[in-house]
Design an enzyme around this catalytic site. Structure first.
Site, PDB file in Angstrom:
ATOM      1  N   CYS A  16       0.886  -1.343  -0.125  1.00 45.67           N
ATOM      2  CA  CYS A  16      -0.054   0.018  -0.063  1.00 45.67           C
ATOM      3  C   CYS A  16       1.056   1.385   0.137  1.00 45.67           C
ATOM      4  O   CYS A  16       2.236   1.141  -0.159  1.00 45.67           O
ATOM      5  CB  CYS A  16      -0.869   0.054   1.266  1.00 45.67           C
ATOM      6  SG  CYS A  16      -0.143   0.244   2.665  1.00 45.67           S
ATOM      7  N   CYS A  19       3.728   1.629   2.410  1.00 53.02           N
ATOM      8  CA  CYS A  19       4.872   0.789   2.170  1.00 53.02           C
ATOM      9  C   CYS A  19       5.964   2.008   1.211  1.00 53.02           C
ATOM     10  O   CYS A  19       6.913   1.875   1.543  1.00 53.02           O
ATOM     11  CB  CYS A  19       4.767  -0.218   1.438  1.00 53.02           C
ATOM     12  SG  CYS A  19       3.946  -1.513   2.448  1.00 53.02           S
ATOM     13  N   CYS A  84      44.185 -19.838 -16.293  1.00 54.17           N
ATOM     14  CA  CYS A  84      44.635 -20.239 -15.051  1.00 54.17           C
ATOM     15  C   CYS A  84      43.526 -19.454 -14.196  1.00 54.17           C
ATOM     16  O   CYS A  84      42.574 -18.774 -14.503  1.00 54.17           O
ATOM     17  CB  CYS A  84      45.818 -20.131 -14.484  1.00 54.17           C
ATOM     18  SG  CYS A  84      46.317 -17.987 -14.746  1.00 54.17           S
ATOM     19  N   CYS A  87      43.230 -15.620 -14.083  1.00 54.76           N
ATOM     20  CA  CYS A  87      42.206 -15.296 -15.163  1.00 54.76           C
ATOM     21  C   CYS A  87      40.730 -15.067 -14.648  1.00 54.76           C
ATOM     22  O   CYS A  87      40.335 -14.023 -14.836  1.00 54.76           O
ATOM     23  CB  CYS A  87      42.446 -16.259 -16.347  1.00 54.76           C
ATOM     24  SG  CYS A  87      43.982 -16.235 -17.271  1.00 54.76           S
ATOM     25  N   ASP A 500       8.125  28.417 -32.579  1.00 52.98           N
ATOM     26  CA  ASP A 500       9.349  28.770 -33.408  1.00 52.98           C
ATOM     27  C   ASP A 500       8.654  28.714 -34.936  1.00 52.98           C
ATOM     28  O   ASP A 500       7.822  27.713 -35.132  1.00 52.98           O
ATOM     29  CB  ASP A 500      10.462  27.824 -33.221  1.00 52.98           C
ATOM     30  CG  ASP A 500      11.501  28.175 -34.164  1.00 52.98           C
ATOM     31  OD1 ASP A 500      12.121  29.239 -34.207  1.00 52.98           O
ATOM     32  OD2 ASP A 500      12.092  27.105 -34.710  1.00 52.98           O
ATOM     33  N   ASP A 699      12.450  23.388 -32.132  1.00 56.53           N
ATOM     34  CA  ASP A 699      13.275  22.257 -32.959  1.00 56.53           C
ATOM     35  C   ASP A 699      14.676  22.130 -32.934  1.00 56.53           C
ATOM     36  O   ASP A 699      15.514  21.499 -33.361  1.00 56.53           O
ATOM     37  CB  ASP A 699      12.709  21.818 -34.172  1.00 56.53           C
ATOM     38  CG  ASP A 699      13.106  22.702 -35.222  1.00 56.53           C
ATOM     39  OD1 ASP A 699      13.271  23.869 -35.117  1.00 56.53           O
ATOM     40  OD2 ASP A 699      13.289  22.029 -36.394  1.00 56.53           O
ATOM     41  N   ASP A 703      16.651  27.142 -30.007  1.00 55.35           N
ATOM     42  CA  ASP A 703      15.460  26.970 -29.225  1.00 55.35           C
ATOM     43  C   ASP A 703      15.673  26.715 -27.695  1.00 55.35           C
ATOM     44  O   ASP A 703      14.751  27.046 -26.992  1.00 55.35           O
ATOM     45  CB  ASP A 703      14.569  26.357 -29.801  1.00 55.35           C
ATOM     46  CG  ASP A 703      13.987  26.815 -31.239  1.00 55.35           C
ATOM     47  OD1 ASP A 703      13.935  28.188 -31.422  1.00 55.35           O
ATOM     48  OD2 ASP A 703      13.851  26.163 -32.138  1.00 55.35           O
TER      49      ASP A 703
END
Length: 804
Positions: A16, A19, A84, A87, A500, A699, A703
């Site tokens: 709820c 929580c 080995c 690694c 614009d 765009d 702007d």
């Protein structure tokens, strides 16, 4: 300066709003945490932290200490190049240092690796890159089986099993209860169902095994000095169960008449709550459909070139720089650049434009777009989380996980709600026990249980996030990306829209609009000569003429002695004719008379068009006009914005005459022209100082400051990444109707949130007094509580059907 980073965690165990509120408070108290948001509906925590003071592991431990779980996933890898134990130890250590990796185990003998990780922070591809950086090879051994869809399905199945078992055990108890009523005396009730020991046998597994989750949740909450829905359910059902057990033992001890028991109250309550949870889980799954649809657009595999061979690999294994093969009809798997080939691509998933776009070598392509008709070789540039689609998904996720201001009020109330309810329940018990019906312990207990159950704050916690999820998801399907819930909430308050000009109101690319002849010459020959001369020019106006002539199906001739004269125009020789195309200054330079077309030229320029004069062999033959024309939908979109009661303004760096001509064509009365890029933000601030709530739509890079300064910044998705980064809302389609759609979606979502909050608050405000007055049986209170949560989620889901 602190180094801030954002991360997410998928959380389990929340029931709820109390929580989610407790986790949020707990995380915000940690040193180094800048901000923590917890979304109950998505079951996600979004945390911004200082990397120098906190880390994801510390955050995960805090969530677990608060009594909740953090979802992790496991990836299996095949590792090559190990020789080995040093690694394997090196790889293990390197992977463990990656943010989001919880545990890494490398097996040298089997040459395999198993990594447990937080999928919100790190991806298998990041682990492969780390292993390769260490000088070894790695590939995914198998597809991850513990993806979110699989987990969600398992969660639903688990809830179904619990509910079915609880229902089977509770039906005999419910049957015996219903048989007690005078109006159901005709019902046959088996003798066994009335036996208290049989009732105890049925109620016990429901109370402690099936209902054990409520005890666990209540214990964790109380241990952390908090209270949630689990506390209310555990208190209410335990009171009914243990009181019935006490009465049963007392009756047996004294060989007395068996009193009225309440085993059915606790069992039926748990069954109804589980049913409500089942509906809730299913509904919450539907509310994140937008993310699933977007993810479903991605290709699952890709064919790449490796060692001169064509091989098919999982999408996660494609790296930047790989050459990817895409056949006709296939999805493009990654963002990239066409290396070889030519085709038309369906980019409607990005732009909303249904007409395929022609692409050739050197052009950009995007993942999830569809290759229509040609074979392509693509050089991958952006893969995984860097791709355009991944960025769109990220923006939608941010919107769904962020917290709208209206939600904070609900969270504050839910944080103190449970202790208040426990207090009301205690007062209810005392009033009934001491004053209204003195000595009737069973009656007082029944009213107390009803109060505890009816008051569960689930609906309150789900009211806002489910609406935000559904609203932002529906908007995303329409190509409108809200960066956060706060923007979805505030967009409807806007009263002024600044547009614009270039690329927003207009198409952003000039087009050939007018041809005017000054001599007796065929228009086709005139255009062929002019375009042939302009063909070698790089200037956008020249390209507009060439494209316009090509579009009319007219061919070209070869041009010689081409020369571009900056600020004037061009000079070239076409079919042994000397051709000049450019300004009046160019004509004056070559002593060519232009009086015959001056009036026409001025008229075209008053309409916002750029007129270019053309002369052949020293004589003026005519002129051509080029203009950045308005989009087909701009005029109707502006009208729609006006109908919504918005004041529309166009702002541009162009001259007054051109700006007013474009504005008139689009139906815009208010124009701000000749504004330098740095002055655009100041114009926004001027309107804000007048008390306006301003949305800026643009765009371009120029702007970005204005987009950031506005109350709401809207970036046209066909524009630049910088503009989209500065904006609050990205409009993936170039159509200005998306502005009206965004504002309309904001209004719908806020109305939906207010409806949810009204019913959530109203339900508790009305339900608690009714239960305290003894007018609500506990099992009815349980049914009503379950219904309230489901109804809030279903109301929010109506937004997914909104017509845009």
């Amino acid at each position: 300066m602190s180094d801030l980073k954002e991360t997410q965690f998928q959380i389990t165990g929340m029931t709820c709003a109390a929580c989610s509120n407790r986790i949020e408070k707990g995380l915000n108290k940690l040193e180094g945490i800048e901000k923590a948001n917890v979304n109950l509906a998505l079951e996600k925590a979004t945390v911004t932290f200082d990397k120098e003071k906190a880390d994801p592991e510390m955050i995960r431990q805090k969530i677990e200490n608060l009594g909740y779980g953090v979802v992790s996933e496991k990836a299996e890898f095949t590792i090559t190049g190990m020789t080995c134990a040093a690694c394997s130890a090196r790889i293990e250590k390197g992977l463990s240092k990656l943010d989001g990796v919880l545990e890494a185990a490398i097996n040298l003998a089997l040459e395999t690796g198993s990594v447990e990780y937080n999928p919100s922070i790190v991806a298998p591809q990041d682990m492969i890159k780390r292993v390769e950086k260490l000088g070894y090879g790695a590939s995914l051994k198998k597809e991850n089986e513990t993806d979110s869809a699989h987990k969600k399905a398992k969660e639903i199945q688990k809830q179904q099993r619990k509910f079915i078992m609880s229902a089977i055990l509770s039906i005999p108890l419910l049957w015996s209860m219903v048989g007690h009523f005078s109006f159901t005396s005709w019902m046959y009730v088996p003798e066994l169902f009335m036996n208290p020991w049989f009732q105890l046998l049925l109620a016990t597994p429901v109370q402690f095994i099936i209902g054990g989750q409520f005890y666990i949740g209540a214990y964790k909450a109380l241990k952390n000095k908090s209270a949630n829905m689990d506390v209310l359910v555990a208190l209410g059902t335990s009171a009914a169960y243990f009181y019935s057990l006490y009465l049963t033992i007392e009756a047996v001890r004294h060989n007395g008449h068996m009193p009225e028991l309440y085993f059915e109250t606790s069992s039926v309550l748990i069954t109804l709550i589980l049913l409500g949870k089942l509906f809730e889980v299913r509904a919450k799954g539907r509310s994140s459909e937008a993310i699933k649809k977007l993810m479903g657009l991605q290709a699952k595999t890709a064919r790449i070139e490796k060692d001169g061979m064509e091989i098919e690999v999982p999408l996660e294994e494609v790296a930047a720089g790989d050459i990817v093969f895409v056949r006709p009809g296939e999805k493009v798997p990654v963002d990239g650049e066409i290396f070889e080939g030519r085709s038309a691509l369906d980019e409607s998933m990005l732009t909303g434009e249904s007409i395929p776009v022609d692409k050739t070598a050197g052009d950009q392509v995007f993942g999830a777009t569809i290759n229509k008709n040609g074979f392509l070789k693509i050089k991958a540039t952006k893969v995984g989380r860097d791709s355009a689609l991944a960025q769109i998904i990220k923006v939608v996720e941010q919107a769904q996980t962020s917290k709208a201001p209206i939600q904070r009020m609900a969270d504050q109330i839910s944080g103190i709600f449970v202790p208040i309810v426990v207090g009301i329940a205690a007062v209810t018990f005392l009033i009934w026990m001491l004053w209204i019906d003195p000595g009737n312990f069973a009656g007082a207990l029944e009213k107390t249980i009803a109060v505890l159950v009816i008051a569960c704050p689930c609906a309150l916690g789900l009211a806002t996030p489910t609406s935000i999820m559904a609203g932002s998801g529906r908007a995303a399907e329409a190509g409108i990306l809200f960066k956060g819930g706060e923007h979805l909430e505030t967009a409807h308050l806007v009263d002024t829209i600044i547009l614009d000009k270039t690329g927003t109101v207009t198409k952003g690319t000039p087009e050939l609009t007018d041809v005017h002849l000054a001599r007796e010459i065929e228009e086709e020959n005139f255009l062929k000569t002019v375009a042939s001369a302009e063909k070698q020019s790089e200037h956008p106006l020249a390209q507009a003429i060439v494209n316009g002539v090509t579009g009319r199906g007219i061919g070209f001739s070869d041009a010689d002695d081409f020369e571009a004269i900056p600020g004037y125009g061009i000079r070239a020789k076409v079919a042994n004719q000397q051709v000049l195309v450019g300004t009046k200054k160019l004509m004056d330079m070559y002593s060519i008379r232009v009086e015959a077309v001056l009036e026409k030229m001025q008229h075209l320029e008053s309409e916002g068009k750029t007129a270019m004069l053309a002369a052949i062999d020293g004589e003026l033959m005519g002129l051509v006009a080029v203009a950045d024309t308005i989009k087909e939908t701009s005029k109707s979109a502006v009208e729609r914005l006006k109908h919504l009661g918005l004041h529309v303004v166009m702002m541009t760096g162009d001259n007054e005459r051109t700006a007013h001509a474009i504005a008139k064509a689009a139906g815009i009365e208010h124009v701000i022209a000749e504004v330098l890029p740095e002055g655009k933000a100041e114009e926004v601030l001027k309107l804000q100082r007048q008390g306006k709530r301003v949305a800026m739509v643009g765009d371009g890079i120029n702007d970005a400051p204005a987009l950031a300064a506005a109350d709401i910044g809207m970036a046209i998705g066909t524009g630049t990444d910088i503009a989209m980064e500065a904006a609050d809302i990205t409009l993936m389609r170039g159509d200005l109707n998306s502005i009206a759609d965004a504002i309309y979606m904001s209004k719908l979502t806020i109305r939906n949130i207010k409806q949810n909050l009204f019913w959530a608050f109203g339900y508790n405000t009305l339900g608690i007094p009714i239960a305290a007055a003894g007018l609500l049986a506990p099992w009815l209170a349980g049914a009503a509580m379950a219904f309230s949560s489901v109804s809030v989620v279903l109301n929010a889901l109506r937004l997914q059907r909104a017509k845009l």
